[in-house]
Design a protein around this motif. Structure first.
Motif, PDB file in Angstrom:
ATOM      1  N   TYR B 116      -0.420  52.596   3.108  1.00 29.80           N
ATOM      2  CA  TYR B 116      -1.616  53.330   3.301  1.00 29.80           C
ATOM      3  C   TYR B 116      -1.349  54.822   2.986  1.00 29.80           C
ATOM      4  N   ILE B 117      -2.435  55.562   2.756  1.00 29.96           N
ATOM      5  CA  ILE B 117      -2.010  57.052   2.628  1.00 29.96           C
ATOM      6  C   ILE B 117      -2.713  57.739   3.812  1.00 29.96           C
ATOM      7  N   THR B 118      -1.827  58.769   4.072  1.00 25.12           N
ATOM      8  CA  THR B 118      -2.026  59.582   5.227  1.00 25.12           C
ATOM      9  C   THR B 118      -2.050  61.074   4.711  1.00 25.12           C
ATOM     10  N   GLY B 119      -3.087  61.937   5.105  1.00 23.43           N
ATOM     11  CA  GLY B 119      -3.199  63.244   4.406  1.00 23.43           C
ATOM     12  C   GLY B 119      -4.168  64.253   5.212  1.00 23.43           C
ATOM     13  N   THR B 120      -4.191  65.545   4.718  1.00 24.92           N
ATOM     14  CA  THR B 120      -5.051  66.376   5.528  1.00 24.92           C
ATOM     15  C   THR B 120      -6.514  66.332   4.564  1.00 24.92           C
ATOM     16  N   PHE B 121      -7.505  66.489   5.054  1.00 25.96           N
ATOM     17  CA  PHE B 121      -8.698  67.101   4.236  1.00 25.96           C
ATOM     18  C   PHE B 121      -9.734  67.830   5.118  1.00 25.96           C
ATOM     19  N   GLU B 122      -9.868  68.990   4.369  1.00 17.19           N
ATOM     20  CA  GLU B 122     -10.747  69.959   5.057  1.00 17.19           C
ATOM     21  C   GLU B 122     -10.333  70.277   6.773  1.00 17.19           C
ATOM     22  N   GLY B 123      -9.020  70.055   7.090  1.00 21.57           N
ATOM     23  CA  GLY B 123      -8.373  70.453   8.279  1.00 21.57           C
ATOM     24  C   GLY B 123      -8.276  69.100   9.254  1.00 21.57           C
ATOM     25  N   PHE B 124      -8.728  68.045   8.696  1.00 20.93           N
ATOM     26  CA  PHE B 124      -8.653  66.698   9.346  1.00 20.93           C
ATOM     27  C   PHE B 124      -7.719  65.662   8.926  1.00 20.93           C
ATOM     28  N   GLU B 125      -6.976  65.219   9.837  1.00 26.88           N
ATOM     29  CA  GLU B 125      -5.728  64.232   9.502  1.00 26.88           C
ATOM     30  C   GLU B 125      -6.532  62.967   9.197  1.00 26.88           C
ATOM     31  N   VAL B 126      -6.428  62.464   7.979  1.00 27.73           N
ATOM     32  CA  VAL B 126      -7.117  61.332   7.428  1.00 27.73           C
ATOM     33  C   VAL B 126      -6.172  60.271   7.070  1.00 27.73           C
ATOM     34  N   ASP B 127      -6.466  59.030   7.857  1.00 29.18           N
ATOM     35  CA  ASP B 127      -5.673  57.611   7.338  1.00 29.18           C
ATOM     36  C   ASP B 127      -6.426  56.962   6.528  1.00 29.18           C
ATOM     37  N   LEU B 128      -6.187  56.383   5.371  1.00 33.60           N
ATOM     38  CA  LEU B 128      -7.102  55.765   4.415  1.00 33.60           C
ATOM     39  C   LEU B 128      -6.309  54.446   4.111  1.00 33.60           C
ATOM     40  N   VAL B 129      -6.794  53.301   4.943  1.00 28.71           N
ATOM     41  CA  VAL B 129      -6.120  52.214   4.744  1.00 28.71           C
ATOM     42  C   VAL B 129      -7.118  50.938   4.003  1.00 28.71           C
ATOM     43  N   PRO B 130      -6.370  50.398   3.262  1.00 29.48           N
ATOM     44  CA  PRO B 130      -6.740  49.028   2.451  1.00 29.48           C
ATOM     45  C   PRO B 130      -6.852  47.935   3.391  1.00 29.48           C
ATOM     46  N   CYS B 131      -7.781  47.196   3.439  1.00 29.69           N
ATOM     47  CA  CYS B 131      -7.894  45.786   3.918  1.00 29.69           C
ATOM     48  C   CYS B 131      -8.817  44.943   3.438  1.00 29.69           C
ATOM     49  N   TYR B 132      -8.739  43.573   3.964  1.00 34.69           N
ATOM     50  CA  TYR B 132      -9.417  42.322   3.198  1.00 34.69           C
ATOM     51  C   TYR B 132     -10.896  42.182   4.074  1.00 34.69           C
ATOM     52  N   ASP B 133     -11.817  42.063   3.480  1.00 29.62           N
ATOM     53  CA  ASP B 133     -13.178  41.858   4.449  1.00 29.62           C
ATOM     54  C   ASP B 133     -13.308  40.252   4.617  1.00 29.62           C
ATOM     55  N   VAL B 134     -12.767  40.114   5.506  1.00 29.61           N
ATOM     56  CA  VAL B 134     -12.668  38.536   6.281  1.00 29.61           C
ATOM     57  C   VAL B 134     -13.790  38.522   7.205  1.00 29.61           C
ATOM     58  N   ASP B 135     -14.188  37.422   7.490  1.00 27.88           N
ATOM     59  CA  ASP B 135     -15.367  37.082   8.430  1.00 27.88           C
ATOM     60  C   ASP B 135     -14.738  37.252   9.719  1.00 27.88           C
ATOM     61  N   ALA B 136     -15.525  37.667  10.792  1.00 27.18           N
ATOM     62  CA  ALA B 136     -15.093  37.729  11.972  1.00 27.18           C
ATOM     63  C   ALA B 136     -14.874  36.478  12.630  1.00 27.18           C
ATOM     64  N   GLY B 137     -13.610  36.328  13.188  1.00 25.35           N
ATOM     65  CA  GLY B 137     -13.386  34.877  13.788  1.00 25.35           C
ATOM     66  C   GLY B 137     -12.705  33.924  12.813  1.00 25.35           C
ATOM     67  N   SER B 138     -12.513  34.191  11.459  1.00 24.64           N
ATOM     68  CA  SER B 138     -11.913  33.458  10.463  1.00 24.64           C
ATOM     69  C   SER B 138     -10.354  33.887  10.560  1.00 24.64           C
ATOM     70  N   GLU B 139      -9.387  33.236   9.889  1.00 23.77           N
ATOM     71  CA  GLU B 139      -8.319  33.478   9.966  1.00 23.77           C
ATOM     72  C   GLU B 139      -7.895  35.139   9.265  1.00 23.77           C
ATOM     73  N   LEU B 140      -7.209  35.850   9.837  1.00 14.69           N
ATOM     74  CA  LEU B 140      -6.936  37.259   9.487  1.00 14.69           C
ATOM     75  C   LEU B 140      -5.862  37.005   8.408  1.00 14.69           C
ATOM     76  N   GLN B 141      -5.911  37.936   7.491  1.00 14.44           N
ATOM     77  CA  GLN B 141      -4.879  38.100   6.372  1.00 14.44           C
ATOM     78  C   GLN B 141      -3.846  38.837   6.854  1.00 14.44           C
ATOM     79  N   SER B 142      -4.222  40.000   7.491  1.00 11.99           N
ATOM     80  CA  SER B 142      -3.283  40.947   8.226  1.00 11.99           C
ATOM     81  C   SER B 142      -3.845  41.347   9.479  1.00 11.99           C
ATOM     82  N   ALA B 143      -3.293  41.982  10.676  1.00 11.82           N
ATOM     83  CA  ALA B 143      -3.824  42.555  11.621  1.00 11.82           C
ATOM     84  C   ALA B 143      -4.632  43.680  11.628  1.00 11.82           C
ATOM     85  N   VAL B 144      -4.413  44.499  10.089  1.00  8.00           N
ATOM     86  CA  VAL B 144      -5.463  45.240  10.204  1.00  8.00           C
ATOM     87  C   VAL B 144      -6.862  45.069   9.798  1.00  8.00           C
ATOM     88  N   ASP B 145      -6.893  43.746   9.309  1.00  6.09           N
ATOM     89  CA  ASP B 145      -8.202  43.323   8.992  1.00  6.09           C
ATOM     90  C   ASP B 145      -9.286  43.005  10.051  1.00  6.09           C
TER      91      ASP B 145
END
Lengths: 465, 465
Positions: B116-145
């Motif tokens: 993922y990408i981390t960087g500053t924007f207008e003085g804020f520390e921003v983490d921009l993380v891609p993930c999968y749009d899984v249903d709540a309760g369904s099998e996760l593809q990764s912990a960040v989902d």
């Protein structure tokens, strides 16, 4: 019947060693005749003397010479003079001393439960002890009154075959340092040795049984035991259902007997029968130094004048005292590797430590933090204590590191604090008078008086001797 | 509604302290507006960028800034870009990095479960993380989902009153050193903090509950827990019935929270909210020397270059390694009073021993003599060993005093033997490269790099900081 006939099934190698021992310990006919002649003379003299008293009394020979279980060269004759129970104690003592002094004019007074006379007669060491003629099983007036009953019980059960086995077993127990019911040795008494041979049948049978003992071992020849005993070996006295004849035997001596029984059964050797006095060696200063160097420990010794008490009082008190001081040192955080107590003109409480010094702090773990009230008390107690590290949290508990009271074991031993330890009464008195603490290399000063004890300590064997 | 209205029944003294804290940590309207403005800009940029992809994706703000639970001055914005589950992992990573680099041109790539990408924007520390749009309760593809689901669950349950309490609780946990689910801290995560406030209602209610916790404590907001957890605190994830949100919390941190909850309830102080960075002090050489003198212990330190791994890998490995070496030393007969591990450019395994040296011999107790076979094996093993004292008999057992393998803990630590201890894999590699052992006074060399760690070590408090 040749000596070997009764040992059916026992291997000839073992038999040969036993025969060699018997050659040394069986009294020969000259010795037996001399013993009988002397005993006969003594009996006549005592009877004559007693006839002058206004009460009747009979004469009972007791102990190993009465049962033919003495070892060749032993010169001890034990005679009891039995007075009627109607006689008061004062008169018993008076008549007892009178007959003793008359028969053994060169003798002197000693004291067990009553005063008695001990002296030499025709080269024999004779004890002449007055007692009451109580019925077997009735209330004893004193412990010595029991002895003639033991004798009566054994007389019909010890023939020459049994007597020979008893002698071999006694010699074996002496050789391994486990013979003697005195409170220094805490081993097997003569009476116990006799009962064991009667119980199991012969020497080898006793060893084979002992090799398999799973303490507590209970033997009750008359099946009349009435009391519970918290001892590893229980042999109920055939003449007293409440008494354990083996009560004085220490666990170490029972283990020792078990060990050597197995050793002898596996490979018979004459050396097992060699008694300590034949084996003991005085350790010299250089050897002590070598052991100190090799061990790298911190031995310490409290040295003081032996209190003037008999060994049966002295040794239990020494053991209690050294154990008390060990516990006190351990409570203060010192690790003890071994202890011992020696006595001669001086007495020694010997304590070998892992380290002389401990760090200035000690970890002290508090109650679980979930146990709110106790935890809070602990926290509050230490929160503002500048001498304590913490309280901090480790897992689910408060922990502090406190200042230790004693960081030098030698300083502890030199302080009044030792008097808070559990000490024997006369040892405490002797220490209160004065004592010296020898530290580490200084213990070589013990070599001149306690060379033999140091050998036992620094070259320990299964026999302890 | 004034800030105090919701704190019915809570004493004004406590309330006053909380108000003082809130004055410092509640973001003011300017900060909130700035945050919203920046977030809006970011959302627009991301949306525009995503429109150029051949797949659709939505933008979810997560974390404390999404829920209004951030502390004033925090500048962290967490944004997840959710892609459909049909997208393969490679494409997800490619699009994720692309949108990140485009929106945060000055940023750089980091790696959790995906890059993922981390960087500053207008003085804020921003983490921009891609993930999968899984249903709540369904099998996760990764912990960040899981994260967007957390956000969704919390959004409807955190109003401003709850958010304010969460901020106070976070600040409190930071102050006592128990905030953060990273594997160095092993404390309370932001999500856990939010769930606790939702569960108990407000800050004080959380403290009152924690003060009475009797671990294991089980909280299951959705009453849907499916798994057994062997943890002192179990908070079942409302979006994942098998997960314990508090799994990473150490027993020490839970105890710490319990301790300070009670302390604050008893006597509220602002100092409980002071965070480590505000409090930490570097220990100087003289103070280290004073502690060494005062403690009288033997501290030792293994010093080596920190392996180039993230803290979440480093600290568990350091803990494992110092515990492994502690166990190895204890197996060799050394007593350890406390251990620690520090890391900066160099890493340190710190072990404080009671004594540097042990005697050359160690007592080794054998089996009971009654257990014939084992006892005989033991006896035979040592009988002819000239380097061993004994076997002798103590009570019902054989005992020997053996030569100790290591008599100097420093020599042990300098030897290859440490590689037989349980070490973390990368720590083992680093040590195999090279390491130094500092012994006793030499540990003052740590002061320049690890002054703060030494303060924590030598001036331990309940907060551990």
């Amino acid at each position: 019947m040749s000596k070997g006939d009764a040992k059916d099934g026992f291997e000839s190698e073992h038999q040969m060693v036993i025969e060699q021992i018997r050659d040394r310990i069986d009294p020969d006919s000259a010795e037996r005749e001399a013993m009988q002649r002397v005993m006969s003379q003594l009996r006549n003299r005592i009877t004559t003397e007693v006839e002058s008293f206004p009460v009747s009394a009979d004469v009972v020979q007791v102990g190993s010479t009465a049962r033919g279980t003495w070892l060749a060269g032993d010169r001890d004759i034990d005679i009891f003079v039995r007075f009627p129970t109607e006689l008061n104690r004062e008169a018993l003592e008076e008549y007892g001393l009178k007959v003793g002094s008359s028969v053994l004019p060169s003798g002197h007074e000693e004291y067990a439960e009553h005063p008695y006379i001990t002296g030499t007669f025709e080269g024999f060491e004779v004890d002449l002890v007055p007692c009451y003629d109580v019925d077997a099983g009735s209330e004893l007036q004193s412990a010595v009154d029991r002895t003639p009953h033991h004798n009566q019980y054994l007389q019909t059960r010890i023939d020459e075959r049994i007597a020979a086995a008893v002698r071999v077993l006694k010699k074996f127990l002496k050789g391994i340092g486990a013979y003697g019911s005195d409170l220094r040795t805490r081993g097997f008494s003569g009476y116990l040795t006799e009962l064991l041979v009667i119980e199991y049948g012969d020497f080898e049978a006793v060893l084979k049984a002992a090799a398999r003992w799973q303490p507590p071992v209970e033997i009750d020849p008359e099946a009349h035991g009435t009391a519970a005993h918290d001892d590893p070996l229980i042999v109920v006295d055939p003449t007293d259902p409440a008494r354990n004849v083996a009560a004085v035997c220490s666990a170490t001596n029972i283990s020792r007997f078990q060990h050597y029984a197995r050793q002898f059964l596996e490979e018979p050797k004459q050396t097992y029968f060699e008694s300590p006095t034949e084996m003991a060696a005085e350790m010299d200063i250089e050897t002590v130094r070598t052991h100190l160097q090799r061990r790298g420990t911190s031995p310490m010794a409290l040295v003081f004048d032996s209190p003037d008490i008999v060994d049966d009082q002295l040794y239990p008190q020494l053991r209690k005292s050294v154990q008390g001081i060990r516990t006190a040192l351990e409570t203060e955080g010192f690790d003890v590797i071994r202890t011992a107590a020696f006595a001669d003109d001086q007495a020694v409480l010997f304590i070998e430590l892992m380290h002389r010094h401990c760090p200035a702090i000690e970890r002290h773990t508090g109650p679980p933090i979930t146990v709110r009230e106790h935890a809070s008390e602990f926290y509050t107690a230490y929160e503002t204590d500048a001498d304590t590290y913490g309280p901090f949290i480790d897992g689910d508990r408060y922990v502090v590191e406190r200042e230790r009271t004693w960081t030098d074991a030698a300083a502890f031993l030199q302080s009044e604090s030792i008097f808070n330890a559990g000490l024997g009464a006369q040892i405490e008195e002797a220490l209160a008078d004065t004592y010296t603490v020898l530290v580490e290399d200084e213990i070589i000063a013990l070599t001149s008086e306690f060379g033999e004890s140091l050998t036992q300590y620094f070259e320990p064997t299964a026999s302890g001797v």
